[in-house]
Scaffold this active site. Structure first.
Site, PDB file in Angstrom:
ATOM      1  N   ILE A 154      30.970   7.111 -55.212  1.00 56.89           N
ATOM      2  CA  ILE A 154      29.904   7.803 -55.941  1.00 56.89           C
ATOM      3  C   ILE A 154      30.178   9.305 -55.972  1.00 56.89           C
ATOM      4  CG2 ILE A 154      27.444   8.364 -55.981  1.00 56.89           C
ATOM      5  CD1 ILE A 154      26.987   5.638 -54.584  1.00 56.89           C
ATOM      6  N   ASP A 173      33.371  15.392 -45.983  1.00 54.94           N
ATOM      7  CA  ASP A 173      33.656  13.971 -45.806  1.00 54.94           C
ATOM      8  C   ASP A 173      34.539  13.823 -44.572  1.00 54.94           C
ATOM      9  OD1 ASP A 173      33.558  11.292 -47.707  1.00 54.94           O
ATOM     10  OD2 ASP A 173      35.308  11.322 -46.394  1.00 54.94           O
ATOM     11  N   ALA A 233      20.921   8.563 -51.060  1.00 59.78           N
ATOM     12  CA  ALA A 233      21.590   7.803 -50.006  1.00 59.78           C
ATOM     13  C   ALA A 233      20.598   6.794 -49.415  1.00 59.78           C
ATOM     14  CB  ALA A 233      22.133   8.756 -48.951  1.00 59.78           C
ATOM     15  N   ASP A 258      15.434   9.448 -54.181  1.00 59.76           N
ATOM     16  CA  ASP A 258      15.522   8.088 -54.721  1.00 59.76           C
ATOM     17  C   ASP A 258      15.425   7.027 -53.633  1.00 59.76           C
ATOM     18  OD1 ASP A 258      16.062   6.214 -56.915  1.00 59.76           O
ATOM     19  OD2 ASP A 258      17.990   5.883 -55.917  1.00 59.76           O
ATOM     20  N   GLU A 263       9.784   1.287 -48.280  1.00 56.77           N
ATOM     21  CA  GLU A 263       9.719   1.167 -49.741  1.00 56.77           C
ATOM     22  C   GLU A 263       8.798   0.012 -50.134  1.00 56.77           C
ATOM     23  OE1 GLU A 263      14.093   3.095 -50.719  1.00 56.77           O
ATOM     24  OE2 GLU A 263      13.834   0.929 -50.904  1.00 56.77           O
ATOM     25  N   HIS A 282      14.088   4.122 -55.805  1.00 51.36           N
ATOM     26  CA  HIS A 282      15.376   3.573 -55.327  1.00 51.36           C
ATOM     27  C   HIS A 282      16.107   2.870 -56.465  1.00 51.36           C
ATOM     28  CE1 HIS A 282      17.543   2.336 -51.391  1.00 51.36           C
ATOM     29  NE2 HIS A 282      18.406   2.505 -52.371  1.00 51.36           N
ATOM     30  N   GLY A 284      18.767   4.289 -58.223  1.00 51.26           N
ATOM     31  CA  GLY A 284      20.046   4.902 -58.539  1.00 51.26           C
ATOM     32  C   GLY A 284      21.059   3.917 -59.085  1.00 51.26           C
ATOM     33  N   ALA A 285      21.063   2.712 -58.543  1.00 50.01           N
ATOM     34  CA  ALA A 285      22.039   1.700 -58.964  1.00 50.01           C
ATOM     35  C   ALA A 285      21.510   0.804 -60.075  1.00 50.01           C
ATOM     36  CB  ALA A 285      22.443   0.848 -57.770  1.00 50.01           C
TER      37      ALA A 285
END
Length: 322
Positions: A154, A173, A233, A258, A263, A282, A284-285
């Protein structure tokens, strides 16, 4: 006898070619997506399942305690922090996921969130539909610095999109792809340095104990005045109490969220009363293209298991050597 697949993912098998392919297989799909019960109703059907395709609901030792037919757990998505992989390993169940299948969808939403915050899109919409005409000047994202926390699939896609929009990109990272970083002129920094340099900080790390409250009051205090934070994330990665304080005190310009610890979230939290926060459920995908990509990968993995082959993305390969 038909293969039985239990799924707690509302999107599995509903989009694009996946629906037709599932019909062709003749497999029985049991949807355990009842929001009125904690496990979506999975406990009523797990004993008959050959394969479990979870979404965001937890999969733990109790979930799979009474699953005599189960052959594998296949995450409908990438993040497996809601799956107790050691518990699955103890039962001999391989766990798979679908890396890369929904990465572009998440990266595109991150770009959309940056534009939403930069140009006050949410508040502008509310102003117009309520009969107002509040023209608040925004900012341009061109020339700004984007800090990406987690330069995986991503993060890489987001970096390329940001560079195309004339943003400078820095990243942090643990194991950066040096070839990618060099090709795209991305500077690798420690998290603290990234927070101090970035106008936008976008989070793309896994959830779980190691990243709980990764962005806390101390880290938020390192961010530039007027910067914006994006959490695509997991909810626990950000201390939302500290974030609400930073926003209400004017130390940050905005935030876009997100993912939430619970949830749907408890909207009585002070964060939800702030006008400079953009929320998405949530999602994003959640693009049709991503759902199709993820579903196709799950089907391919199930077919591999049925044929006695090892799928490409098994997260606990030690189950095959027991």
């Amino acid at each position: 006898m038909s293969i039985v697949i239990a799924t707690t993912s509302p999107g599995f098998g509903r989009h694009g070619r996946v629906r037709e392919l599932l019909e062709e297989t003749g497999w029985t799909i049991i949807r355990c997506t009842d929001n009125e019960v904690p496990d979506g109703g999975l406990s009523k059907h797990i004993e008959n399942a050959d394969f479990l395709v979870p979404g965001l609901l937890p999969v733990n030792a109790a979930t799979i305690a009474h699953a005599p037919k189960l052959r594998a757990v296949l995450k409908h998505g990438v993040g497996t922090d809601n799956i107790d992989i050691p518990a699955c390993t103890a039962k001999g169940y391989p766990v798979t996921n679908t890396p890369g299948a929904n990465s572009n969808a998440v990266a595109e939403l991150a770009v959309g969130m940056m534009f939403a915050m930069a140009r006050n899109i949410a508040s502008g919409h509310m102003s117009v539909v309520s009969g107002g005409w509040d023209r608040q000047p925004g900012t341009e994202i061109s020339g700004k610095v984007l800090g990406i926390v987690g330069l995986g699939n991503i993060g890489k896609l987001l970096a390329k999109k940001a560079i195309a929009l004339n943003m400078a990109v820095v990243a942090t990272d643990l194991y950066p792809d040096r070839a990618f970083v060099a090709e795209h002129g991305i500077e690798i920094l420690e998290l603290e340095q990234l927070l101090a340099r970035s106008d936008y900080v976008s989070l793309h790390v896994f959830g779980g104990t190691g990243n709980t409250a990764l962005i806390d009051a101390e880290k938020l205090g390192l961010m530039k005045p007027g910067a914006c934070l994006l959490n695509l994330a997991r909810g626990e990665v950000v201390d939302n109490d500290a974030l609400a304080n930073a926003l209400s005190e004017g130390r940050l310009r905005g935030a876009a969220i997100d993912a939430f610890v619970t949830e749907p979230p408890d909207v009585s939290h002070p964060l939800f009363a702030l006008p400079n926060v953009v929320f998405t459920p949530h999602s994003g995908a959640d693009s049709l293209e991503a759902f199709e990509n993820v579903g196709l990968m799950v089907i391919r993995d199930i077919q591999d298991f049925i044929a006695g082959r090892r799928p490409a993305h098994v997260l606990n390969p030690e189950v095959f050597t027991r």
